[in-house]
Design an enzyme around this catalytic site. Structure first.
Site, PDB file in Angstrom:
ATOM      1  N   LYS A 112      -4.639 -32.910  -3.651  1.00  0.00           N
ATOM      2  CA  LYS A 112      -5.560 -33.704  -4.474  1.00  0.00           C
ATOM      3  C   LYS A 112      -5.662 -35.155  -4.005  1.00  0.00           C
ATOM      4  CE  LYS A 112      -5.972 -30.913  -8.533  1.00  0.00           C
ATOM      5  NZ  LYS A 112      -6.077 -30.807  -9.983  1.00  0.00           N
ATOM      6  N   LYS A 196      -9.324 -21.762  -2.845  1.00  0.00           N
ATOM      7  CA  LYS A 196      -9.248 -21.421  -4.263  1.00  0.00           C
ATOM      8  C   LYS A 196     -10.563 -21.757  -4.960  1.00  0.00           C
ATOM      9  CE  LYS A 196      -7.131 -24.101  -7.380  1.00  0.00           C
ATOM     10  NZ  LYS A 196      -6.900 -24.285  -8.816  1.00  0.00           N
ATOM     11  N   LYS A 199     -12.981 -26.413  -9.561  1.00  0.00           N
ATOM     12  CA  LYS A 199     -14.097 -27.215 -10.073  1.00  0.00           C
ATOM     13  C   LYS A 199     -14.403 -28.388  -9.161  1.00  0.00           C
ATOM     14  CE  LYS A 199     -11.228 -29.439 -13.552  1.00  0.00           C
ATOM     15  NZ  LYS A 199     -10.231 -28.374 -13.597  1.00  0.00           N
TER      16      LYS A 199
HETATM   17  N1  AQP Z   1      -8.927 -20.151  -8.809  1.00  0.00           N
HETATM   18  C1  AQP Z   1      -8.063 -19.875  -9.795  1.00  0.00           C
HETATM   19  N2  AQP Z   1      -7.590 -18.634  -9.966  1.00  0.00           N
HETATM   20  C2  AQP Z   1      -6.727 -18.338 -10.979  1.00  0.00           C
HETATM   21  N3  AQP Z   1      -6.285 -19.259 -11.858  1.00  0.00           N
HETATM   22  C3  AQP Z   1      -6.724 -20.523 -11.719  1.00  0.00           C
HETATM   23  N4  AQP Z   1      -6.478 -21.658 -12.412  1.00  0.00           N
HETATM   24  C4  AQP Z   1      -7.179 -22.674 -11.875  1.00  0.00           C
HETATM   25  N5  AQP Z   1      -7.885 -22.242 -10.816  1.00  0.00           N
HETATM   26  C5  AQP Z   1      -7.623 -20.904 -10.695  1.00  0.00           C
HETATM   27  C6  AQP Z   1      -5.600 -21.723 -13.582  1.00  0.00           C
HETATM   28  O1  AQP Z   1      -6.325 -22.239 -14.674  1.00  0.00           O
HETATM   29  C7  AQP Z   1      -5.435 -22.947 -15.527  1.00  0.00           C
HETATM   30  C8  AQP Z   1      -6.002 -24.302 -15.867  1.00  0.00           C
HETATM   31  O2  AQP Z   1      -6.042 -25.087 -14.711  1.00  0.00           O
HETATM   32  P1  AQP Z   1      -6.130 -26.649 -14.726  1.00  0.00           P
HETATM   33  O3  AQP Z   1      -6.553 -27.161 -16.016  1.00  0.00           O
HETATM   34  O4  AQP Z   1      -4.902 -27.193 -14.123  1.00  0.00           O
HETATM   35  O5  AQP Z   1      -7.320 -26.801 -13.775  1.00  0.00           O
HETATM   36  P2  AQP Z   1      -7.231 -26.904 -12.242  1.00  0.00           P
HETATM   37  O6  AQP Z   1      -6.187 -26.019 -11.660  1.00  0.00           O
HETATM   38  O7  AQP Z   1      -7.176 -28.347 -11.966  1.00  0.00           O
HETATM   39  O8  AQP Z   1      -8.615 -26.282 -11.968  1.00  0.00           O
HETATM   40  P3  AQP Z   1      -9.341 -26.459 -10.652  1.00  0.00           P
HETATM   41  O9  AQP Z   1     -10.661 -25.897 -10.837  1.00  0.00           O
HETATM   42  O10 AQP Z   1      -8.518 -25.938  -9.534  1.00  0.00           O
HETATM   43  O11 AQP Z   1      -9.466 -28.018 -10.578  1.00  0.00           O
HETATM   44  P4  AQP Z   1      -9.344 -28.927  -9.328  1.00  0.00           P
HETATM   45  O12 AQP Z   1     -10.521 -28.625  -8.524  1.00  0.00           O
HETATM   46  O13 AQP Z   1      -9.338 -30.288  -9.935  1.00  0.00           O
HETATM   47  O14 AQP Z   1      -8.044 -28.546  -8.663  1.00  0.00           O
HETATM   48  C9  AQP Z   1      -4.099 -23.024 -14.803  1.00  0.00           C
HETATM   49  O15 AQP Z   1      -3.238 -22.036 -15.342  1.00  0.00           O
HETATM   50  C10 AQP Z   1      -4.460 -22.691 -13.397  1.00  0.00           C
HETATM   51  O16 AQP Z   1      -3.377 -22.078 -12.721  1.00  0.00           O
END
Ligand code: AQP
Length: 333
Positions: A112, A196, A199
């Protein structure tokens, strides 16, 4: 006793990875009878810039997603992280337990912060310590998360064990188990089987958003990357076909079956047959969730009641724990 805890960041749009890796799993756990604590991680969200004019709405949106995906606020405790002060208090104390060397190994920070490490917030760096506080405050036994959170859960266990040892408080914090289960613990991008679904991916075509309508979902699946082959047979190794493997995993998770069952059903068929079936499945699964989210967002009063009530119930458990921690640490009281 079992206690399930997890959270989702209040940083905007939810996607299919969040739904299959997290939301759908929470509902299954709640329905199995385990007490669930699910928070909207707004303290985590601000580790990167969030527009103050949008943050409360984003918080309500995640709460709406919890309810719309089947969580019952009467059974499960749904609350905003920042509304329970104990999270921040315990996080500070655990910041003094966790070691710099441990945090230096966290791959999510490396991903990140990218090339701009020195311009990242300090919060982004200590994010996993706040996460440990979230979990340990409730003495959670199980934490359902996607694969990407595995390393942070291991760190939580290390922090809990070090606290228990340093302060001669054996067993004070139970070591939580990560629950990384089901066929879709790591949903991949629709454009790149090595990335992965996320978002922060600049391409909207890479993910299915919970707010996408049926036509958009169908179009994204139709255009999703595959290869020149046909659907694999059971037992085929898919190491060099990550996109195909991903679509099969999504199908399996959406239809509550296994990848093997999906492969058996579609073996030898072209993607022209499989993709429309997958699109129908995705629309059927997501449309009711999206519709219910919209209904809830139209009347924030209902969501606000849930969040306020949840915050009170959560604080009733978290506050005595943080008080006990302060006593263990030796603070003046
Ligand atoms: N691609 C994924 N597959 C399965 N599980 C996923 N999670 C996130 N992406 C995947 C799970 O969703 C939950 C909430 O996640 P978060 O609030 O931590 O969001 P994040 O991981 O920051 O989501 P993003 O989309 O991956 O954001 P960015 O792009 O900012 O990194 C968690 O249980 C996570 O494991």
């Amino acid at each position: 006793p079992r206690r399930i805890l997890s959270g989702i960041q209040a940083s905007g749009a939810l996607h299919l990875g969040n739904y299959l890796g997290a939301l759908k799993r929470f509902t299954a756990l709640q329905d199995s009878g385990a007490p669930c604590f699910l928070f909207v991680a707004d303290l985590h969200a601000i580790t990167v810039w969030q527009d103050p004019a949008l943050l409360a709405a984003q918080t309500r949106e995640i709460a709406a997603a919890y309810i719309a995906s089947g969580l019952d606020p009467a059974t499960s405790t749904i609350f905003p992280q920042s509304a329970v002060r104990a999270h921040s208090e315990l996080a500070w104390i655990l910041n003094c337990v966790a070691r710099l060397g441990w945090l230096d190994r966290m791959t999510q920070f490396k991903e990140k912060s990218g090339k701009h490490k020195e311009r990242s917030s300090v919060g982004l760096y200590t994010y996993p310590v706040l996460q440990a506080a979230d979990i340990l405050l409730y003495k959670a036994t199980e934490v359902p998360v996607g694969e990407d959170q595995k390393q942070h859960l291991e760190l939580t266990r290390d922090i809990a064990a070090k606290f228990n040892t340093d302060f001669n408080a054996p067993g004070f914090f139970p070591l939580p188990e990560p629950l990384i289960q089901g066929p879709a613990t790591r949903v991949m991008s629709l454009r790149d089987g090595a990335a992965k679904m996320s978002k922060s991916d600049p391409s909207d075509q890479s993910r299915i958003n919970l707010t996408d309508d049926a036509d958009t979902i169908a179009a994204k699946i139709r255009k999703s990357k595959t290869d020149m082959g046909v659907m694999p047979a059971p037992g085929d190794v898919l190491d060099d076909r990550p996109e195909v493997r991903n679509l099969i995993a999504i199908y399996a998770a959406l239809s509550d079956t296994t990848r093997e069952a999906v492969t058996a059903q579609f073996a030898g068929q072209g993607f022209g047959a499989f993709k429309p079936a997958l699109a129908d499945l995705a629309v059927a699964a997501l449309a009711p969730v999206t519709a219910e989210m919209r209904r809830l967002m139209d009347d924030p009063a209902e969501i606000d009641r849930v969040l306020k009530d949840g915050a009170e119930r959560a604080a009733a458990i978290a506050d005595p724990v943080v008080d006990e921690v302060k006593k263990i640490v030796g603070f003046w009281r």
